[in-house]
Design a protein around this motif. Structure first.
Motif, PDB file in Angstrom:
ATOM      1  N   HIS A  86      -8.738  -5.714  -4.603  1.00 17.64           N
ATOM      2  CA  HIS A  86      -8.192  -4.416  -4.988  1.00 17.64           C
ATOM      3  C   HIS A  86      -6.720  -4.457  -5.375  1.00 17.64           C
ATOM      4  CE1 HIS A  86      -7.888  -4.782  -0.525  1.00 17.64           C
ATOM      5  NE2 HIS A  86      -6.639  -4.464  -0.781  1.00 17.64           N
ATOM      6  N   GLN A  87      -5.940  -5.376  -4.803  1.00 13.17           N
ATOM      7  CA  GLN A  87      -4.513  -5.355  -5.060  1.00 13.17           C
ATOM      8  C   GLN A  87      -4.116  -6.009  -6.384  1.00 13.17           C
ATOM      9  OE1 GLN A  87      -6.030  -7.118  -2.649  1.00 13.17           O
ATOM     10  NE2 GLN A  87      -4.911  -8.961  -2.066  1.00 13.17           N
ATOM     11  N   SER A  88      -5.015  -6.811  -6.970  1.00 13.40           N
ATOM     12  CA  SER A  88      -4.647  -7.555  -8.189  1.00 13.40           C
ATOM     13  C   SER A  88      -4.911  -6.707  -9.429  1.00 13.40           C
ATOM     14  CB  SER A  88      -5.442  -8.864  -8.253  1.00 13.40           C
ATOM     15  OG  SER A  88      -5.148  -9.666  -7.131  1.00 13.40           O
ATOM     16  N   LYS A  89      -4.194  -5.615  -9.534  1.00  9.64           N
ATOM     17  CA  LYS A  89      -4.497  -4.615 -10.567  1.00  9.64           C
ATOM     18  C   LYS A  89      -4.261  -5.137 -11.979  1.00  9.64           C
ATOM     19  CE  LYS A  89      -3.998  -0.270  -8.123  1.00  9.64           C
ATOM     20  NZ  LYS A  89      -3.335   1.049  -8.149  1.00  9.64           N
ATOM     21  N   ASP A 109      -3.468   3.967  -2.105  1.00  9.17           N
ATOM     22  CA  ASP A 109      -3.572   3.066  -3.245  1.00  9.17           C
ATOM     23  C   ASP A 109      -2.659   1.859  -3.038  1.00  9.17           C
ATOM     24  OD1 ASP A 109      -4.495   2.141  -5.605  1.00  9.17           O
ATOM     25  OD2 ASP A 109      -3.579   3.673  -6.869  1.00  9.17           O
ATOM     26  N   TYR A 110      -2.870   0.839  -3.858  1.00 12.92           N
ATOM     27  CA  TYR A 110      -2.066  -0.383  -3.799  1.00 12.92           C
ATOM     28  C   TYR A 110      -1.260  -0.541  -5.086  1.00 12.92           C
ATOM     29  CZ  TYR A 110      -4.360  -2.336   0.338  1.00 12.92           C
ATOM     30  OH  TYR A 110      -4.807  -2.566   1.608  1.00 12.92           O
ATOM     31  N   THR A 111      -0.017  -0.976  -4.922  1.00 10.79           N
ATOM     32  CA  THR A 111       0.699  -1.451  -6.100  1.00 10.79           C
ATOM     33  C   THR A 111       0.137  -2.824  -6.441  1.00 10.79           C
ATOM     34  OG1 THR A 111       2.390  -2.473  -4.717  1.00 10.79           O
ATOM     35  CG2 THR A 111       2.788  -0.221  -5.427  1.00 10.79           C
ATOM     36  N   SER A 112       0.445  -3.331  -7.595  1.00 11.10           N
ATOM     37  CA  SER A 112      -0.132  -4.607  -8.003  1.00 11.10           C
ATOM     38  C   SER A 112       0.463  -5.757  -7.194  1.00 11.10           C
ATOM     39  CB  SER A 112       0.121  -4.839  -9.493  1.00 11.10           C
ATOM     40  OG  SER A 112       1.486  -5.097  -9.712  1.00 11.10           O
ATOM     41  N   ASN A 149      -6.938  -7.689 -12.853  1.00  6.26           N
ATOM     42  CA  ASN A 149      -8.264  -7.062 -12.932  1.00  6.26           C
ATOM     43  C   ASN A 149      -8.422  -6.235 -14.206  1.00  6.26           C
ATOM     44  OD1 ASN A 149      -8.915  -8.179 -10.469  1.00  6.26           O
ATOM     45  ND2 ASN A 149      -8.543  -6.313  -9.291  1.00  6.26           N
ATOM     46  N   ASP A 150      -7.358  -5.563 -14.602  1.00  4.30           N
ATOM     47  CA  ASP A 150      -7.432  -4.732 -15.809  1.00  4.30           C
ATOM     48  C   ASP A 150      -7.667  -5.569 -17.061  1.00  4.30           C
ATOM     49  OD1 ASP A 150      -7.060  -2.457 -14.342  1.00  4.30           O
ATOM     50  OD2 ASP A 150      -4.926  -2.242 -14.811  1.00  4.30           O
ATOM     51  N   LYS A 162       0.839  -1.191   0.000  1.00  3.31           N
ATOM     52  CA  LYS A 162       0.000   0.000   0.000  1.00  3.31           C
ATOM     53  C   LYS A 162       0.878   1.247   0.000  1.00  3.31           C
ATOM     54  CE  LYS A 162      -4.211   1.865   2.031  1.00  3.31           C
ATOM     55  NZ  LYS A 162      -5.220   1.734   3.110  1.00  3.31           N
TER      56      LYS A 162
END
Length: 321
Positions: free
Chosen positions: A52-55, A17-20, A58-59, A13
Motif C-alpha cells: 500500500h505504501q509504494s504509491k 492514508d499513506y504517503t509514498s 504502483n501507479d 501514515k
C-alpha cells in the motif's frame, strides 16, 4: 552514530492514508546521511505483490495484477500478485529498483517476496505448476536486470532466508539475505536442531562472501501476539535487555565479517528498534576460530569476549574481557 546499515520499510501514515514510500525514503536517506555519511540505506521493494505504501511505483504498474485465490480452513482468501510472466512487468519492477538508487538516493534494495517461487512457498501454493515456474523465472530475471540498472556496487538483500529450504538458491542472484526468524516463537519454541541450522547458515553464508542480517527476537514476542497489552513499554525494554544475551551469544557463534545483528520485537520503529543495549558498545575483536561444539553446548573465543551457548537449555553467556 550507532547504525550504519538501515532499511526504510514503510511510508508515513497520515490519517487513514499513506504517503509514498518512495518520497519518504528519499527524505529519510538524506537525513540519515547528514548524520552518518557512512550509512548504507536500503529501499524496501517487494517482488511478489503491491504494497500500500509504494504509491508512485504502483501507479506505474502496467496492466492488471495476477489474481489468485487460496482456500484455508474452508474460507477463500484472494491475493493480488505481480504478473511476473510478462516482460513489461519485469521491466517496470527493475526500473523502480534503479530509481531507488538514482532518484531516491539509496544504496540498495531490501527485497521481500523474492523467495515466493521456491519450494513450498507462495507461488507453489497458489498457482498451477506452469504458472508458478514462470513466476519464479521472472523473479530471477528481474533481479538480474535490477543489478544492471542499479549499478554493480549497489546491494540487493532479500528476506527471508531459512535453513533447510530452497530459499538458499536466491543467494546466487543477490548480495545477501536476512534470516528473519531466529528464536521467533509463534506457537512453540524452535527446536535446538533448527536453531543450530540457523547458526550454521549464518556462518556458512557469511563466509561465502554474502551479507547476512540475523534477525532475533525477545522471548515475549510470542505472548504479544496473544495479548498486545500484556507488557507496557518499559517492561518490554527491561525484558528485552535480559533476553538479548542468549540471542546475541547465538549470533556470535556464527558471525563473520559480513554478518549483522538485528534485535527487536517487531518491524516498526516503536517495537524496540532504537533501544540502546550496552553490549553494542563493548569491544569484541576478531574471532580466534569457529565455534566448538560439545553435545548441545557451544563455545567461541573472540579477542575481547568468550561466548557460551546451551541450545538445549536455551541459555547463553558472554564474558567480556
Amino acid at each position: 552514530k550507532h547504525y550504519d546499515f538501515i532499511a526504510i520499510t514503510a511510508g508515513r501514515k497520515v490519517g487513514d492514508d499513506y504517503t509514498s514510500a518512495e518520497l519518504y525514503t528519499a527524505e529519510a536517506a538524506r537525513e540519515i546521511k547528514k548524520r552518518n555519511p557512512d550509512a548504507t540505506v536500503l529501499f524496501y521493494w517487494a517482488t511478489d505483490k503491491p504494497k500500500h505504501q509504494s504509491k508512485i511505483s504502483n501507479d506505474r504498474y502496467p496492466g492488471d495484477y495476477y489474481d489468485a485465490t487460496e482456500k484455508r480452513g474452508g474460507q477463500e482468501r484472494k491475493h493480488q500478485l505481480f504478473d511476473l510472466r510478462r516482460q513489461e512487468v519485469l521491466d517496470w519492477w527493475s526500473d523502480a529498483a534503479g530509481a531507488a538508487i538514482h532518484k531516491y538516493g539509496c544504496d540498495g534494495i531490501y527485497v521481500d517476496g523474492a523467495t515466493s517461487g521456491t519450494e513450498g512457498d507462495k507461488y507453489q501454493r497458489l498457482l498451477d505448476k506452469e504458472s508458478a515456474d514462470a513466476m519464479h523465472r521472472g523473479t530471477i530475471s528481474m533481479l538480474r536486470d535490477a543489478k544492471k540498472k542499479m549499478g554493480r556496487d549497489k546491494l540487493i538483500i532479500f528476506n527471508p532466508l531459512h535453513p533447510d529450504s530452497g530459499k538458499v538458491e536466491m543467494l546466487e542472484y543477490t548480495y545477501g539475505a536476512m534470516i528473519d526468524d531466529f528464536d521467533r516463537v509463534s506457537t512453540r519454541p524452535q527446536s535446538k536442531e533448527y536453531m543450530l541450522s540457523s547458526i550454521k547458515l549464518l556462518r556458512d553464508t557469511s563466509k561465502s562472501g554474502k551479507i547476512v542480517v540475523f534477525k532475533t527476537w525477545p522471548r515475549f514476542s510470542m505472548l504479544l501476539r496473544r495479548d498486545p497489552k500484556m507488557l507496557n513499554e518499559q517492561e518490554k525494554v527491561e525484558q528485552a535487555r535480559k533476553d538479548i544475551t542468549f540471542a546475541l551469544a547465538c549470533f556470535l557463534l556464527g558471525a563473520e565479517v559480513n554478518s549483522y545483528f538485528c534485535y527487536s520485537w517487531g518491524w516498526n520503529a516503536p517495537e524496540g528498534t532504537f533501544v540502546a543495549y550496552p553490549e553494542y558498545d563493548k569491544p569484541l575483536g576478531p574471532p580466534k576460530g569457529d565455534f566448538v561444539q560439545d553435545d548441545w553446548t557451544f563455545t567461541r573465543e573472540f579477542e575481547h569476549a568468550s561466548v557460551f551457548v546451551d541450545l538445549e537449555k536455551r541459555s547463553g553467556r558472554i564474558d567480556w574481557k
